[in-house]
Scaffold this motif. Structure first.
Motif, mmCIF file in Angstrom:
data_model
loop_
_atom_site.group_PDB
_atom_site.id
_atom_site.type_symbol
_atom_site.label_atom_id
_atom_site.label_comp_id
_atom_site.label_asym_id
_atom_site.label_seq_id
_atom_site.Cartn_x
_atom_site.Cartn_y
_atom_site.Cartn_z
ATOM 1 N N UNK A 102 0.511 7.331 -16.841
ATOM 2 C CA UNK A 102 0.096 8.651 -16.385
ATOM 3 C C UNK A 102 -0.769 9.381 -17.391
ATOM 4 N N UNK A 103 -0.352 9.367 -18.658
ATOM 5 C CA UNK A 103 -1.120 10.054 -19.697
ATOM 6 C C UNK A 103 -2.515 9.475 -19.855
ATOM 7 N N UNK B 279 -2.772 0.695 -28.005
ATOM 8 C CA UNK B 279 -3.198 -0.410 -28.872
ATOM 9 C C UNK B 279 -4.234 -1.286 -28.156
ATOM 10 N N UNK B 280 -3.975 -1.618 -26.902
ATOM 11 C CA UNK B 280 -4.864 -2.515 -26.172
ATOM 12 C C UNK B 280 -6.079 -1.801 -25.572
ATOM 13 N N UNK B 281 -5.888 -0.565 -25.100
ATOM 14 C CA UNK B 281 -6.972 0.134 -24.401
ATOM 15 C C UNK B 281 -7.876 0.900 -25.357
ATOM 16 N N UNK B 282 -7.269 1.603 -26.320
ATOM 17 C CA UNK B 282 -8.043 2.460 -27.218
ATOM 18 C C UNK B 282 -8.164 1.890 -28.629
ATOM 19 N N UNK B 283 -7.570 0.708 -28.863
ATOM 20 C CA UNK B 283 -7.674 0.082 -30.170
ATOM 21 C C UNK B 283 -6.872 0.758 -31.250
ATOM 22 N N UNK B 284 -5.855 1.556 -30.883
ATOM 23 C CA UNK B 284 -5.015 2.218 -31.871
ATOM 24 C C UNK B 284 -4.050 1.193 -32.484
ATOM 25 N N UNK B 285 -4.067 1.100 -33.781
ATOM 26 C CA UNK B 285 -3.227 0.108 -34.454
ATOM 27 C C UNK B 285 -1.766 0.542 -34.499
ATOM 28 N N UNK B 286 -0.884 -0.439 -34.577
ATOM 29 C CA UNK B 286 0.541 -0.187 -34.726
ATOM 30 C C UNK B 286 0.971 -0.601 -36.126
ATOM 31 N N UNK C 32 -12.960 18.709 -5.908
ATOM 32 C CA UNK C 32 -12.833 17.366 -5.352
ATOM 33 C C UNK C 32 -13.451 16.337 -6.299
ATOM 34 N N UNK C 33 -12.955 15.095 -6.266
ATOM 35 C CA UNK C 33 -13.517 14.044 -7.130
ATOM 36 C C UNK C 33 -15.023 13.921 -6.925
ATOM 37 N N UNK C 34 -15.831 14.048 -7.981
ATOM 38 C CA UNK C 34 -17.287 14.097 -7.832
ATOM 39 C C UNK C 34 -17.951 12.741 -7.619
ATOM 40 N N UNK C 35 -17.265 11.639 -7.954
ATOM 41 C CA UNK C 35 -17.894 10.327 -7.835
ATOM 42 C C UNK C 35 -16.826 9.245 -7.664
ATOM 43 N N UNK C 36 -17.294 8.016 -7.444
ATOM 44 C CA UNK C 36 -16.388 6.886 -7.207
ATOM 45 C C UNK C 36 -15.511 6.614 -8.435
ATOM 46 N N UNK C 37 -16.076 6.752 -9.621
ATOM 47 C CA UNK C 37 -15.308 6.514 -10.834
ATOM 48 C C UNK C 37 -14.123 7.464 -10.926
ATOM 49 N N UNK C 38 -14.380 8.746 -10.692
ATOM 50 C CA UNK C 38 -13.296 9.730 -10.753
ATOM 51 C C UNK C 38 -12.275 9.469 -9.656
ATOM 52 N N UNK D 210 -8.322 10.207 -18.911
ATOM 53 C CA UNK D 210 -9.574 9.653 -18.410
ATOM 54 C C UNK D 210 -10.215 10.534 -17.339
ATOM 55 N N UNK D 211 -9.411 11.302 -16.630
ATOM 56 C CA UNK D 211 -9.920 12.124 -15.533
ATOM 57 C C UNK D 211 -10.741 13.302 -16.052
ATOM 58 N N UNK D 212 -11.853 13.586 -15.363
ATOM 59 C CA UNK D 212 -12.679 14.737 -15.731
ATOM 60 C C UNK D 212 -12.250 16.006 -14.996
#
Length: 290
Positions: A20-21, A254-261, A201-207, A26-28
């Motif tokens: 969820x977070x 770690x996997x999506x944003x490359x934050x190390x553990x 409303x969502x402005x585009x397909x990505x959103x 990611x949402x605009x």
């Protein structure tokens, strides 16, 4: 269904809730609009599966579940807003302090007294969370305190949501429960979004894809699976399992944003899981008709 399988499903639910977070960040769209479309899209997906079942739900259960949707809506409003006022780590930490709401209230409402093993496991898990988040928490600005407080309030209302549907879940299936509670959430989210942000409303397909992903993973799989598990395990145990959400959030980062553990954070993850395991020892699932 065997109890250990239910525990596994509860962890799967928390894994989905932890997304969820990510989707919110990611949402605009503004935070309350994001929550509104999360519920709205989930209702659209659920309708084909529950439209016949909702007609069989008794009036008292309808009222209870609709009212639980108010708690869920407030939880989403507070949590989504907290992401804009504090760090992701802080928001994930404070929103998962659900046991501080459910444990005392479940004792007074349902006479579910936590065992010594449970309380010890809870304490171990909280220590693990603090260790996991210690390198990520931000306490420097006053804005953070406001965001932290909103995230903690979100945990209170999520705990109230879990408590309000705990007993009714024994006779209502999870999908129907999520649909009716979603109906209860929509008016609150509409009013809040219109008065504070205006409806966007969502402005585009990505959103649109981000919001659909939020509805599918966090709302339907996350909330839905957890609601299902409420018919099989105690409210106390489900609350402790929710404490593992920062573990999955850290892994995703770690996997999506490359934050190390770091080694300390990995140790925190191990301690959290050990605490959850200890808390569930000698606990038995309540009887269920579903």
């Amino acid at each position: 269904m065997k109890f250990n399988i239910t525990i596994l499903l509860a962890f799967l639910a928390v894994m989905c809730l932890a997304t969820g977070g990510i989707f919110v960040k990611l949402s605009s769209l503004p935070p309350i609009n994001t929550a509104l479309f999360r519920i709205l899209f989930s209702l659209i997906f659920l309708l084909p599966f529950v439209y016949k079942k909702i007609k069989t739900v008794d009036k008292k259960s309808w009222i209870i579940i609709l009212f639980s949707g108010v708690f869920l809506a407030i939880d989403l409003i507070l949590w989504n807003t907290s992401f804009h006022l504090t760090s992701v780590a802080n928001a994930n930490l404070f929103v998962n302090l659900v046991p501080f709401t459910t444990i005392p209230l479940s004792y007074f409402l349902f006479k579910e007294k936590p065992s010594k093993n449970f309380l010890l496991g809870l304490g171990i898990s909280i220590l693990g969370i603090l260790l996991l988040m210690s390198g990520k928490l931000s306490i420097s600005s006053s804005g953070n305190y406001k965001g932290d407080f909103l995230a903690f309030l979100a945990s209170v209302f999520y705990g109230l949501f879990l408590l309000s549907v705990y007993k009714v879940r024994l006779k209502i299936d999870a999908a129907t429960l999520m649909f009716i509670s979603g109906l209860g959430s929509i008016p609150v989210l509409l009013i809040a979004a219109q008065t504070t942000e205006t409806i966007i409303f969502p402005p585009n397909v990505k959103e649109l894809s981000i919001l659909i992903g939020l509805a599918l993973f966090s709302q339907l799989l996350g909330q839905g699976l957890l609601s299902y598990c409420l018919g099989k395990i105690s409210i106390l145990l489900s609350s402790v399992i929710i404490l593992s959400q920062p573990v999955f959030a850290a892994v995703y980062a770690y996997f999506i944003f490359g934050e190390t553990l770091s080694l300390k954070e990995i140790l925190g993850i191990i301690i959290i899981l050990a605490g959850v395991y200890y808390a569930k020892k000698e606990k038995k699932a309540p009887a269920s008709s579903k």
